[in-house]
Design a protein around this motif. Structure first.
Motif, PDB file in Angstrom:
ATOM      1  N   VAL A 150      46.915  18.119 -13.262  1.00  0.00           N
ATOM      2  CA  VAL A 150      46.502  18.628 -11.945  1.00  0.00           C
ATOM      3  C   VAL A 150      47.699  19.275 -11.255  1.00  0.00           C
ATOM      4  CG1 VAL A 150      45.622  17.988  -9.665  1.00  0.00           C
ATOM      5  CG2 VAL A 150      44.621  16.967 -11.722  1.00  0.00           C
ATOM      6  N   GLU A 151      48.869  18.680 -11.399  1.00  0.00           N
ATOM      7  CA  GLU A 151      50.069  19.282 -10.818  1.00  0.00           C
ATOM      8  C   GLU A 151      50.305  20.680 -11.399  1.00  0.00           C
ATOM      9  OE1 GLU A 151      54.489  17.729  -9.713  1.00  0.00           O
ATOM     10  OE2 GLU A 151      53.824  17.328 -11.771  1.00  0.00           O
ATOM     11  N   GLU A 152      50.173  20.816 -12.712  1.00  0.00           N
ATOM     12  CA  GLU A 152      50.329  22.129 -13.357  1.00  0.00           C
ATOM     13  C   GLU A 152      49.275  23.117 -12.861  1.00  0.00           C
ATOM     14  OE1 GLU A 152      50.238  21.508 -17.594  1.00  0.00           O
ATOM     15  OE2 GLU A 152      52.206  20.534 -17.605  1.00  0.00           O
ATOM     16  N   LEU A 153      48.030  22.650 -12.708  1.00  0.00           N
ATOM     17  CA  LEU A 153      46.955  23.498 -12.211  1.00  0.00           C
ATOM     18  C   LEU A 153      47.265  24.003 -10.799  1.00  0.00           C
ATOM     19  CD1 LEU A 153      44.056  24.680 -12.488  1.00  0.00           C
ATOM     20  CD2 LEU A 153      43.236  22.508 -11.539  1.00  0.00           C
ATOM     21  N   LEU A 154      47.715  23.113  -9.927  1.00  0.00           N
ATOM     22  CA  LEU A 154      48.050  23.502  -8.556  1.00  0.00           C
ATOM     23  C   LEU A 154      49.167  24.536  -8.537  1.00  0.00           C
ATOM     24  CD1 LEU A 154      47.813  19.945  -6.999  1.00  0.00           C
ATOM     25  CD2 LEU A 154      46.371  21.897  -6.372  1.00  0.00           C
ATOM     26  N   GLU A 155      50.148  24.365  -9.421  1.00  0.00           N
ATOM     27  CA  GLU A 155      51.237  25.348  -9.515  1.00  0.00           C
ATOM     28  C   GLU A 155      50.692  26.700  -9.985  1.00  0.00           C
ATOM     29  OE1 GLU A 155      53.978  23.288 -12.080  1.00  0.00           O
ATOM     30  OE2 GLU A 155      54.878  22.193 -10.395  1.00  0.00           O
ATOM     31  N   GLN A 156      49.801  26.690 -10.999  1.00  0.00           N
ATOM     32  CA  GLN A 156      49.227  27.935 -11.509  1.00  0.00           C
ATOM     33  C   GLN A 156      48.398  28.650 -10.449  1.00  0.00           C
ATOM     34  OE1 GLN A 156      46.928  26.728 -14.890  1.00  0.00           O
ATOM     35  NE2 GLN A 156      48.716  26.327 -16.167  1.00  0.00           N
ATOM     36  N   LEU A 157      47.643  27.872  -9.662  1.00  0.00           N
ATOM     37  CA  LEU A 157      46.777  28.455  -8.632  1.00  0.00           C
ATOM     38  C   LEU A 157      47.540  28.762  -7.337  1.00  0.00           C
ATOM     39  CD1 LEU A 157      43.629  26.175  -9.119  1.00  0.00           C
ATOM     40  CD2 LEU A 157      43.909  28.569  -9.851  1.00  0.00           C
ATOM     41  N   ASN A 158      48.814  28.365  -7.276  1.00  0.00           N
ATOM     42  CA  ASN A 158      49.653  28.565  -6.096  1.00  0.00           C
ATOM     43  C   ASN A 158      49.045  27.922  -4.838  1.00  0.00           C
ATOM     44  OD1 ASN A 158      51.973  29.453  -4.794  1.00  0.00           O
ATOM     45  ND2 ASN A 158      50.996  31.382  -4.157  1.00  0.00           N
ATOM     46  N   ILE A 159      48.504  26.719  -5.025  1.00  0.00           N
ATOM     47  CA  ILE A 159      47.948  25.962  -3.901  1.00  0.00           C
ATOM     48  C   ILE A 159      49.004  24.949  -3.465  1.00  0.00           C
ATOM     49  CG2 ILE A 159      46.151  24.344  -3.175  1.00  0.00           C
ATOM     50  CD1 ILE A 159      44.256  25.745  -5.141  1.00  0.00           C
ATOM     51  N   PRO A 160      49.336  24.921  -2.171  1.00  0.00           N
ATOM     52  CA  PRO A 160      50.393  24.031  -1.697  1.00  0.00           C
ATOM     53  C   PRO A 160      50.040  22.549  -1.940  1.00  0.00           C
ATOM     54  CG  PRO A 160      49.769  25.595   0.020  1.00  0.00           C
ATOM     55  CD  PRO A 160      48.773  25.727  -1.087  1.00  0.00           C
ATOM     56  N   PHE A 161      51.053  21.811  -2.404  1.00  0.00           N
ATOM     57  CA  PHE A 161      50.889  20.374  -2.629  1.00  0.00           C
ATOM     58  C   PHE A 161      52.265  19.730  -2.613  1.00  0.00           C
ATOM     59  CE2 PHE A 161      52.049  21.858  -6.776  1.00  0.00           C
ATOM     60  CZ  PHE A 161      52.757  20.802  -7.350  1.00  0.00           C
ATOM     61  N   ARG A 162      52.262  18.422  -2.519  1.00  0.00           N
ATOM     62  CA  ARG A 162      53.488  17.653  -2.698  1.00  0.00           C
ATOM     63  C   ARG A 162      53.154  16.381  -3.452  1.00  0.00           C
ATOM     64  NH1 ARG A 162      51.869  17.206   2.432  1.00  0.00           N
ATOM     65  NH2 ARG A 162      51.868  15.172   3.420  1.00  0.00           N
ATOM     66  N   HIS A 163      54.130  15.842  -4.111  1.00  0.00           N
ATOM     67  CA  HIS A 163      53.985  14.628  -4.918  1.00  0.00           C
ATOM     68  C   HIS A 163      54.697  13.525  -4.142  1.00  0.00           C
ATOM     69  CE1 HIS A 163      54.951  12.621  -9.068  1.00  0.00           C
ATOM     70  NE2 HIS A 163      54.212  11.866  -8.292  1.00  0.00           N
ATOM     71  N   GLU A 164      53.961  12.455  -3.775  1.00  0.00           N
ATOM     72  CA  GLU A 164      54.598  11.380  -3.017  1.00  0.00           C
ATOM     73  C   GLU A 164      53.905  10.050  -3.232  1.00  0.00           C
ATOM     74  OE1 GLU A 164      52.888  11.305   1.498  1.00  0.00           O
ATOM     75  OE2 GLU A 164      54.134  13.050   1.044  1.00  0.00           O
ATOM     76  N   GLU A 165      54.630   9.013  -2.903  1.00  0.00           N
ATOM     77  CA  GLU A 165      54.085   7.655  -2.874  1.00  0.00           C
ATOM     78  C   GLU A 165      53.515   7.450  -1.476  1.00  0.00           C
ATOM     79  OE1 GLU A 165      54.473   4.858  -5.206  1.00  0.00           O
ATOM     80  OE2 GLU A 165      54.984   6.380  -6.696  1.00  0.00           O
ATOM     81  N   ARG A 166      52.249   7.007  -1.408  1.00  0.00           N
ATOM     82  CA  ARG A 166      51.615   6.798  -0.100  1.00  0.00           C
ATOM     83  C   ARG A 166      50.581   5.705  -0.230  1.00  0.00           C
ATOM     84  NH1 ARG A 166      48.335  11.339   3.387  1.00  0.00           N
ATOM     85  NH2 ARG A 166      50.317  12.425   3.383  1.00  0.00           N
ATOM     86  N   LYS A 167      50.455   4.921   0.839  1.00  0.00           N
ATOM     87  CA  LYS A 167      49.404   3.910   0.885  1.00  0.00           C
ATOM     88  C   LYS A 167      48.100   4.584   1.293  1.00  0.00           C
ATOM     89  CE  LYS A 167      52.182  -0.082   2.159  1.00  0.00           C
ATOM     90  NZ  LYS A 167      52.267  -1.229   3.073  1.00  0.00           N
ATOM     91  N   VAL A 168      47.020   4.229   0.614  1.00  0.00           N
ATOM     92  CA  VAL A 168      45.697   4.703   1.004  1.00  0.00           C
ATOM     93  C   VAL A 168      44.947   3.526   1.622  1.00  0.00           C
ATOM     94  CG1 VAL A 168      45.597   6.560  -0.697  1.00  0.00           C
ATOM     95  CG2 VAL A 168      44.766   4.300  -1.320  1.00  0.00           C
ATOM     96  N   LYS A 169      43.980   3.826   2.458  1.00  0.00           N
ATOM     97  CA  LYS A 169      43.241   2.763   3.144  1.00  0.00           C
ATOM     98  C   LYS A 169      42.143   2.162   2.287  1.00  0.00           C
ATOM     99  CE  LYS A 169      44.130   4.652   7.731  1.00  0.00           C
ATOM    100  NZ  LYS A 169      44.786   5.895   7.476  1.00  0.00           N
ATOM    101  N   LYS A 170      41.643   2.960   1.346  1.00  0.00           N
ATOM    102  CA  LYS A 170      40.536   2.484   0.507  1.00  0.00           C
ATOM    103  C   LYS A 170      40.770   2.913  -0.932  1.00  0.00           C
ATOM    104  CE  LYS A 170      37.898   6.476   1.937  1.00  0.00           C
ATOM    105  NZ  LYS A 170      36.743   7.006   2.558  1.00  0.00           N
ATOM    106  N   ALA A 171      39.982   2.359  -1.818  1.00  0.00           N
ATOM    107  CA  ALA A 171      40.145   2.634  -3.244  1.00  0.00           C
ATOM    108  C   ALA A 171      39.649   4.037  -3.596  1.00  0.00           C
ATOM    109  CB  ALA A 171      39.374   1.606  -4.063  1.00  0.00           C
ATOM    110  N   PHE A 172      40.280   4.617  -4.611  1.00  0.00           N
ATOM    111  CA  PHE A 172      39.746   5.842  -5.198  1.00  0.00           C
ATOM    112  C   PHE A 172      38.551   5.423  -6.038  1.00  0.00           C
ATOM    113  CE2 PHE A 172      43.964   7.324  -4.190  1.00  0.00           C
ATOM    114  CZ  PHE A 172      43.745   8.632  -3.814  1.00  0.00           C
ATOM    115  N   ARG A 173      37.394   5.953  -5.728  1.00  0.00           N
ATOM    116  CA  ARG A 173      36.169   5.521  -6.393  1.00  0.00           C
ATOM    117  C   ARG A 173      35.511   6.701  -7.081  1.00  0.00           C
ATOM    118  NH1 ARG A 173      32.622   1.556  -6.610  1.00  0.00           N
ATOM    119  NH2 ARG A 173      33.436   0.059  -5.144  1.00  0.00           N
ATOM    120  N   HIS A 174      35.232   6.509  -8.362  1.00  0.00           N
ATOM    121  CA  HIS A 174      34.494   7.534  -9.097  1.00  0.00           C
ATOM    122  C   HIS A 174      33.041   7.509  -8.647  1.00  0.00           C
ATOM    123  CE1 HIS A 174      37.479   8.851 -12.030  1.00  0.00           C
ATOM    124  NE2 HIS A 174      37.956   7.629 -11.942  1.00  0.00           N
ATOM    125  N   ILE A 175      32.484   8.671  -8.457  1.00  0.00           N
ATOM    126  CA  ILE A 175      31.087   8.776  -8.064  1.00  0.00           C
ATOM    127  C   ILE A 175      30.256   8.751  -9.335  1.00  0.00           C
ATOM    128  CG2 ILE A 175      29.341  10.256  -7.003  1.00  0.00           C
ATOM    129  CD1 ILE A 175      31.589  11.280  -5.173  1.00  0.00           C
TER     130      ILE A 175
END
Length: 150
Positions: free
Chosen positions: A120-145
């Protein structure tokens, strides 16, 4: 001690929370969806969690409370990509790409959060979409639909 329900969340207690001694249970975000688990507080107390309802745990949930003490759920930081599309077109493009990969995402303000993946990082670089890579606390779980292709 067996915990069967969430009492409330620290966000709902405002000023009164200051009068309590707080113990924390640190969970990885993926553990927030588990109904049954054995955990240990930051004070070394072992606790069994066996939730009766189907609601996921969230950061700040109070799972034990007496006159002086609280036991509160806290979440460990996740390795994330924080995506900040500049336009609706960029948002649609990356949302479509991530949806095709069935990657769960969360949204905070104008940012899309996904768990780190070098592809996904490579894809974002290819598409030139701004992003950053960081450690962060989330409030809820990442849930697959739940979804499958026919």
């Amino acid at each position: 001690m067996i915990i069967e329900k969430v009492i409330t969340n620290v966000n709902d207690m405002q000023e009164e929370i200051k009068k309590y001694h707080i113990e924390k249970v640190y969970l990885e975000s993926g553990d927030l969806v588990k109904r049954i688990q054995r955990v240990k507080t930051d004070h070394g107390r072992e606790i069994g969690i066996r939730l009766n309802d189907s609601k996921d745990l969230m950061a700040g949930d109070i799972i034990y409370m007496d006159e002086k003490n609280l036991i509160v759920i806290d979440v460990l930081a996740d390795d994330l990509l924080i995506i900040s599309p500049r336009t609706l077109n960029e948002m649609g493009t990356i949302a479509h790409q991530l949806g095709n990969r069935h990657l769960p995402a969360q949204f905070e303000d104008n940012e899309m959060l996904v768990q780190y993946d070098y592809l996904v990082e490579e894809l974002l670089e290819q598409l030139n979409i701004p992003f950053r890579h960081e450690e962060r606390k989330v409030k809820k779980a990442f849930r697959h639909i739940g979804h499958h292709h026919d």
